[in-house]
Design a protein around this motif. Structure first.
Motif, PDB file in Angstrom:
ATOM      1  N   ILE A  76       0.834  -1.199   0.000  1.00 58.17           N
ATOM      2  CA  ILE A  76       0.000   0.000   0.000  1.00 58.17           C
ATOM      3  C   ILE A  76       0.869   1.250   0.000  1.00 58.17           C
ATOM      4  CG2 ILE A  76      -1.682   1.296   1.378  1.00 58.17           C
ATOM      5  CD1 ILE A  76      -2.824  -1.450   2.251  1.00 58.17           C
ATOM      6  N   GLY A  77       1.953   1.232   0.777  1.00 61.46           N
ATOM      7  CA  GLY A  77       2.855   2.381   0.799  1.00 61.46           C
ATOM      8  C   GLY A  77       3.509   2.631  -0.550  1.00 61.46           C
ATOM      9  N   ALA A  78       3.882   1.552  -1.263  1.00 63.15           N
ATOM     10  CA  ALA A  78       4.502   1.702  -2.573  1.00 63.15           C
ATOM     11  C   ALA A  78       3.526   2.288  -3.580  1.00 63.15           C
ATOM     12  CB  ALA A  78       5.025   0.360  -3.064  1.00 63.15           C
ATOM     13  N   ILE A  79       2.260   1.891  -3.504  1.00 59.44           N
ATOM     14  CA  ILE A  79       1.258   2.445  -4.408  1.00 59.44           C
ATOM     15  C   ILE A  79       1.066   3.928  -4.153  1.00 59.44           C
ATOM     16  CG2 ILE A  79      -1.159   2.347  -5.098  1.00 59.44           C
ATOM     17  CD1 ILE A  79       0.593  -0.024  -6.018  1.00 59.44           C
ATOM     18  N   LEU A  80       1.047   4.330  -2.895  1.00 63.08           N
ATOM     19  CA  LEU A  80       0.949   5.751  -2.574  1.00 63.08           C
ATOM     20  C   LEU A  80       2.164   6.505  -3.097  1.00 63.08           C
ATOM     21  CD1 LEU A  80      -0.456   5.506   1.065  1.00 63.08           C
ATOM     22  CD2 LEU A  80      -1.686   6.238  -0.986  1.00 63.08           C
ATOM     23  N   MET A  81       3.355   5.903  -2.963  1.00 61.13           N
ATOM     24  CA  MET A  81       4.570   6.520  -3.504  1.00 61.13           C
ATOM     25  C   MET A  81       4.433   6.768  -5.006  1.00 61.13           C
ATOM     26  SD  MET A  81       7.412   5.255  -5.415  1.00 61.13           S
ATOM     27  CE  MET A  81       7.525   3.551  -4.917  1.00 61.13           C
ATOM     28  N   MET A  82       3.915   5.773  -5.737  1.00 59.57           N
ATOM     29  CA  MET A  82       3.729   5.936  -7.190  1.00 59.57           C
ATOM     30  C   MET A  82       2.751   7.064  -7.502  1.00 59.57           C
ATOM     31  SD  MET A  82       3.348   2.007  -8.470  1.00 59.57           S
ATOM     32  CE  MET A  82       4.284   0.686  -7.717  1.00 59.57           C
ATOM     33  N   GLN A  83       1.640   7.116  -6.758  1.00 56.07           N
ATOM     34  CA  GLN A  83       0.633   8.134  -7.018  1.00 56.07           C
ATOM     35  C   GLN A  83       1.158   9.534  -6.699  1.00 56.07           C
ATOM     36  OE1 GLN A  83      -2.623   6.589  -4.665  1.00 56.07           O
ATOM     37  NE2 GLN A  83      -3.423   5.370  -6.371  1.00 56.07           N
ATOM     38  N   PHE A  84       1.912   9.666  -5.603  1.00 56.41           N
ATOM     39  CA  PHE A  84       2.503  10.953  -5.271  1.00 56.41           C
ATOM     40  C   PHE A  84       3.499  11.381  -6.350  1.00 56.41           C
ATOM     41  CE2 PHE A  84       2.023   9.791  -0.487  1.00 56.41           C
ATOM     42  CZ  PHE A  84       0.663  10.041  -0.558  1.00 56.41           C
ATOM     43  N   ALA A  85       4.279  10.404  -6.857  1.00 53.95           N
ATOM     44  CA  ALA A  85       5.270  10.705  -7.889  1.00 53.95           C
ATOM     45  C   ALA A  85       4.599  11.172  -9.177  1.00 53.95           C
ATOM     46  CB  ALA A  85       6.136   9.483  -8.158  1.00 53.95           C
ATOM     47  N   ALA A  86       3.503  10.519  -9.551  1.00 54.37           N
ATOM     48  CA  ALA A  86       2.788  10.922 -10.761  1.00 54.37           C
ATOM     49  C   ALA A  86       2.265  12.351 -10.631  1.00 54.37           C
ATOM     50  CB  ALA A  86       1.647   9.956 -11.039  1.00 54.37           C
ATOM     51  N   LYS A  87       1.772  12.699  -9.448  1.00 47.41           N
ATOM     52  CA  LYS A  87       1.293  14.062  -9.222  1.00 47.41           C
ATOM     53  C   LYS A  87       2.439  15.063  -9.271  1.00 47.41           C
ATOM     54  CE  LYS A  87      -1.832  17.125  -8.198  1.00 47.41           C
ATOM     55  NZ  LYS A  87      -2.894  17.479  -9.177  1.00 47.41           N
ATOM     56  N   ALA A  88       3.560  14.729  -8.650  1.00 48.40           N
ATOM     57  CA  ALA A  88       4.709  15.639  -8.625  1.00 48.40           C
ATOM     58  C   ALA A  88       5.244  15.903 -10.023  1.00 48.40           C
ATOM     59  CB  ALA A  88       5.804  15.066  -7.731  1.00 48.40           C
ATOM     60  N   ALA A  89       5.167  14.894 -10.897  1.00 49.94           N
ATOM     61  CA  ALA A  89       5.709  15.038 -12.252  1.00 49.94           C
ATOM     62  C   ALA A  89       4.970  16.082 -13.073  1.00 49.94           C
ATOM     63  CB  ALA A  89       5.679  13.694 -12.967  1.00 49.94           C
TER      64      ALA A  89
END
Length: 266
Positions: free
Chosen positions: A131-144
């Motif tokens: 779950i933490g890794a999925i949140l990391m991916m979603q945060f990264a997509a937003k930051a990009a």
């Protein structure tokens, strides 16, 4: 949930398979009905993973196991060389595949989606169930969206077979959906040592680190004028993926078609 979900586990004696078997045996809403493992065939599945006997004897043939046990779901954390065939076998039996292995091509995922729809069952392929890794991916997509200069660094143990990791590729795919495509870095840069800049994905780079003593970490590094942003996720043990696997097993019972990415069902 009125009835237990019947679960089969492929690669039951593997590092992830053992955790899945233990999770299923401990969960009151799930029932282990088959354990598939060539090296552990003939052993009680509970004893195979280091817990008390459960009465399910591991077998080596997936096709036979699914035909006899008739599970609702197959959880598969095997290796890229066999997982595609295992998934086809599951769908043939009307069993919903929940897959944590990597190595599928986009064409294969599309094919499997069609087969699942024909069979009127759901399926899930997830490079990462954390779950933490999925949140990391979603945060990264937003930051990009705001910081398009980005590189991914992923760390795993030195016995990992694939590089880059499925998690880093999925992260790159999500970033590419929000980031304007361009080739980063100096257009005249020269790699003195071939491969020093890592693998290129859609104009940015993925770096794979393989060392003993490392479990699984990933860092997404963004650079902007006068600033940088780092989004990092660390996994310390395989049991940390099991809450996500349970969610996958439950959710795959509720839809039709093959879903690629745990974030779509979380």
């Amino acid at each position: 949930m009125s009835e237990k979900i019947k679960v089969a586990v492929a690669g039951a004696s593997g590092r992830m398979g053992r955790e899945v078997v233990k999770m299923v045996l401990a969960d009151e809403h799930l029932e282990l009905v088959a354990a598939v493992d060539r090296s552990g065939a003939g052993s009680d599945a509970g004893e195979l993973v280091g817990v008390k006997p459960c009465g399910i004897i591991a077998v080596g043939d997936l096709d036979a196991a699914l035909g006899a046990a008739k599970p609702d779901v197959l959880v598969d954390f095997t290796v890229p060389s066999v997982v595609y065939g295992n998934t086809l076998t599951a769908i043939k039996h009307g069993v919903r595949p929940v897959v944590g292995a990597t190595g599928f091509t986009p064409e294969q995922i599309q094919e499997l989606d069609g087969l699942c729809r024909e069979a009127n069952i759901g399926g899930l392929i997830a490079p990462n169930f954390s779950i933490g890794a999925i949140l990391m991916m979603q945060f990264a997509a937003k930051a990009a969206e705001y910081l398009p200069h980005v590189e991914i660094i992923e760390y795993h143990g030195d016995q990992k077979l694939d590089a880059p990791s499925g998690t880093s590729i999925k992260t790159a795919e999500l970033i590419a959906e929000t980031r304007k495509k361009f080739k980063q870095g100096n257009p005249n840069e020269e790699e003195i040592l071939p491969g020093a800049r890592g693998g290129e994905y859609d104009g940015f780079r993925i770096h794979s680190v393989r060392l003993p003593g490392v479990f699984a970490q990933q860092e997404v590094v963004f650079g902007g004028y006068g600033q940088s942003l780092k989004i990092r996720h660390d996994s310390y043990e395989r049991a940390g993926y099991m809450p996500g696997v349970k969610i996958g097993v439950e959710k795959v019972m509720t839809y039709t078609g093959m879903v690629y990415g745990f974030e779509h069902v979380m």
